[in-house]
Design a protein around this motif. Sequence first.
Motif, mmCIF file in Angstrom:
data_model
loop_
_atom_site.group_PDB
_atom_site.id
_atom_site.type_symbol
_atom_site.label_atom_id
_atom_site.label_comp_id
_atom_site.label_asym_id
_atom_site.label_seq_id
_atom_site.Cartn_x
_atom_site.Cartn_y
_atom_site.Cartn_z
ATOM 1 N N ALA A 1 86.976 34.683 17.440
ATOM 2 C CA ALA A 1 88.216 35.309 18.226
ATOM 3 C C ALA A 1 87.684 36.490 18.996
ATOM 4 O O ALA A 1 88.206 36.639 19.865
ATOM 5 C CB ALA A 1 89.112 35.708 16.891
ATOM 6 N N THR B 1 88.642 42.853 17.828
ATOM 7 C CA THR B 1 88.440 43.396 19.312
ATOM 8 C C THR B 1 86.996 43.881 19.435
ATOM 9 O O THR B 1 86.355 43.935 18.359
ATOM 10 C CB THR B 1 89.444 44.716 19.066
ATOM 11 O OG1 THR B 1 89.495 45.306 20.497
ATOM 12 C CG2 THR B 1 88.685 46.156 18.069
ATOM 13 N N GLY C 1 90.829 42.115 22.742
ATOM 14 C CA GLY C 1 90.968 41.847 21.702
ATOM 15 C C GLY C 1 92.321 41.317 21.212
ATOM 16 O O GLY C 1 93.166 41.401 22.148
ATOM 17 N N GLY C 2 92.399 40.597 20.040
ATOM 18 C CA GLY C 2 93.902 40.060 19.849
ATOM 19 C C GLY C 2 93.881 39.349 18.446
ATOM 20 O O GLY C 2 92.752 39.491 17.743
ATOM 21 N N GLU D 1 97.765 39.755 30.245
ATOM 22 C CA GLU D 1 97.969 40.816 28.996
ATOM 23 C C GLU D 1 97.161 42.030 29.408
ATOM 24 O O GLU D 1 97.819 42.989 28.995
ATOM 25 C CB GLU D 1 97.070 40.146 28.128
ATOM 26 C CG GLU D 1 97.770 38.959 27.436
ATOM 27 C CD GLU D 1 96.621 38.225 26.145
ATOM 28 O OE1 GLU D 1 96.382 39.263 25.458
ATOM 29 O OE2 GLU D 1 96.578 37.177 26.098
ATOM 30 N N GLU E 1 89.043 35.776 27.489
ATOM 31 C CA GLU E 1 90.266 35.419 28.136
ATOM 32 C C GLU E 1 90.840 36.816 28.609
ATOM 33 O O GLU E 1 91.584 36.666 29.692
ATOM 34 C CB GLU E 1 91.355 35.329 26.815
ATOM 35 C CG GLU E 1 91.190 33.845 26.108
ATOM 36 C CD GLU E 1 92.103 33.520 24.900
ATOM 37 O OE1 GLU E 1 92.082 32.412 24.433
ATOM 38 O OE2 GLU E 1 92.898 34.568 24.542
ATOM 39 N N GLU E 2 90.539 37.832 28.237
ATOM 40 C CA GLU E 2 90.907 39.274 28.747
ATOM 41 C C GLU E 2 90.199 39.920 29.940
ATOM 42 O O GLU E 2 90.797 40.319 30.834
ATOM 43 C CB GLU E 2 91.304 40.209 27.761
ATOM 44 C CG GLU E 2 92.368 40.091 26.839
ATOM 45 C CD GLU E 2 92.862 41.288 25.764
ATOM 46 O OE1 GLU E 2 92.278 42.253 26.213
ATOM 47 O OE2 GLU E 2 93.725 40.830 25.076
ATOM 48 N N ARG F 1 86.393 34.669 22.003
ATOM 49 C CA ARG F 1 87.383 34.224 22.742
ATOM 50 C C ARG F 1 88.227 35.387 23.568
ATOM 51 O O ARG F 1 88.654 35.160 24.722
ATOM 52 C CB ARG F 1 88.141 33.464 21.890
ATOM 53 C CG ARG F 1 89.208 32.714 22.447
ATOM 54 C CD ARG F 1 90.189 31.874 21.707
ATOM 55 N NE ARG F 1 90.628 32.575 20.537
ATOM 56 C CZ ARG F 1 91.476 33.434 20.478
ATOM 57 N NH1 ARG F 1 92.177 33.703 21.330
ATOM 58 N NH2 ARG F 1 92.020 34.060 19.221
ATOM 59 N N GLU F 2 88.494 36.373 22.853
ATOM 60 C CA GLU F 2 89.602 37.166 23.504
ATOM 61 C C GLU F 2 88.773 38.132 24.451
ATOM 62 O O GLU F 2 89.602 38.301 25.427
ATOM 63 C CB GLU F 2 90.242 38.441 22.123
ATOM 64 C CG GLU F 2 90.988 37.712 21.128
ATOM 65 C CD GLU F 2 92.497 37.567 22.004
ATOM 66 O OE1 GLU F 2 92.558 38.152 23.084
ATOM 67 O OE2 GLU F 2 93.218 36.787 21.207
ATOM 68 N N THR F 3 87.718 38.499 24.319
ATOM 69 C CA THR F 3 86.783 39.057 25.423
ATOM 70 C C THR F 3 87.074 38.180 26.674
ATOM 71 O O THR F 3 87.105 38.746 27.793
ATOM 72 C CB THR F 3 85.516 39.364 24.859
ATOM 73 O OG1 THR F 3 85.631 39.974 23.679
ATOM 74 C CG2 THR F 3 84.894 40.167 25.985
ATOM 75 N N SER G 1 92.861 40.272 13.130
ATOM 76 C CA SER G 1 92.484 40.089 14.639
ATOM 77 C C SER G 1 91.209 40.814 14.632
ATOM 78 O O SER G 1 90.511 41.149 13.833
ATOM 79 C CB SER G 1 93.480 40.993 15.262
ATOM 80 O OG SER G 1 93.618 42.479 14.775
#
Length: 299
Positions: free
Chosen positions: A100, A25, A58-59, A192, A107-108, A103-105, A23
Amino acid sequence: MTAQCGMAIPFLSQEVHSAPLPSATVLVLRDGSTGLEVLMVRRHGNAGVLGGVHVFPGGKLDAADGQVAAGALDLTPQACVARLAESVLSADEAVALHVAALRETWEEVELVLGMDAWTRSRQQSLEERIGQGQDWAAAMQTEARRIPVSALVPWSRWITPRLPSVSSKRFDTRFFLARLPSGQTARHDGHEATEAVWLSPRDALERFWADDIELAPPQIMSLVALSRFRDVDAALAHAQGRRPPLIEPHPFDRDGCRVICYPGDPEHPVSEPAWQGPTRLTYRNRRFEPDGGLAALLA
């Protein structure tokens, strides 16, 4: 108030033998009116891991994160490997970790790191492409030509121990630093994350101590480390000038309380500390806290 451990949770005495999930973050930083601030999001209360806790965006890695062509990045895959400075890491894995994190930043909190000239129309176009079935990396390459992985600065690597103290799930997480792009505003996704807030590391630790927010041990210790820097430039320069430390927490029970120690602690197998500040946290009063209380976190 009398300290109470309250660790009678069945899974805390059972080792987890599954491999940790890769993962990523991101500690997104900005310079506030009183100094460095970091973006934190409150995870939804129904989340399977750390529900209600304030964390950094993160994720877990998605399969598509590692399926990005080398020319789609603003760094080579070999550069991604080199900056993580790990003894065994493939180019595909290094690329996937960087992608990732970005992307996670997005998405969230809807931030496109590394893109100061990002406009709302480009954001909407990116969202439309993803809504039509494109994965984030492919859509981002279409909008920006290159995926700006250079915006990320490796900060640390945390591997959840086999003996759990917070969750029965294990993660192998690379932490990155990144500067907030000019002209962009963080917005939590409402699914999330239910809150996005900018806090100085000191304010976050003080709010944690006052029971105003919940923090997990990696967030506590990361905030302690960040509190040493006066501004974003200083934090980034420090991260760029050293190898990201590997943090493998070492948990044990003492006097009925769960203790987690970190590099530099007398009970940890690694003698060199990863940061200034406390080297262990003990579960008291329904949270992990250091010996010496708030003063130890802010020293």
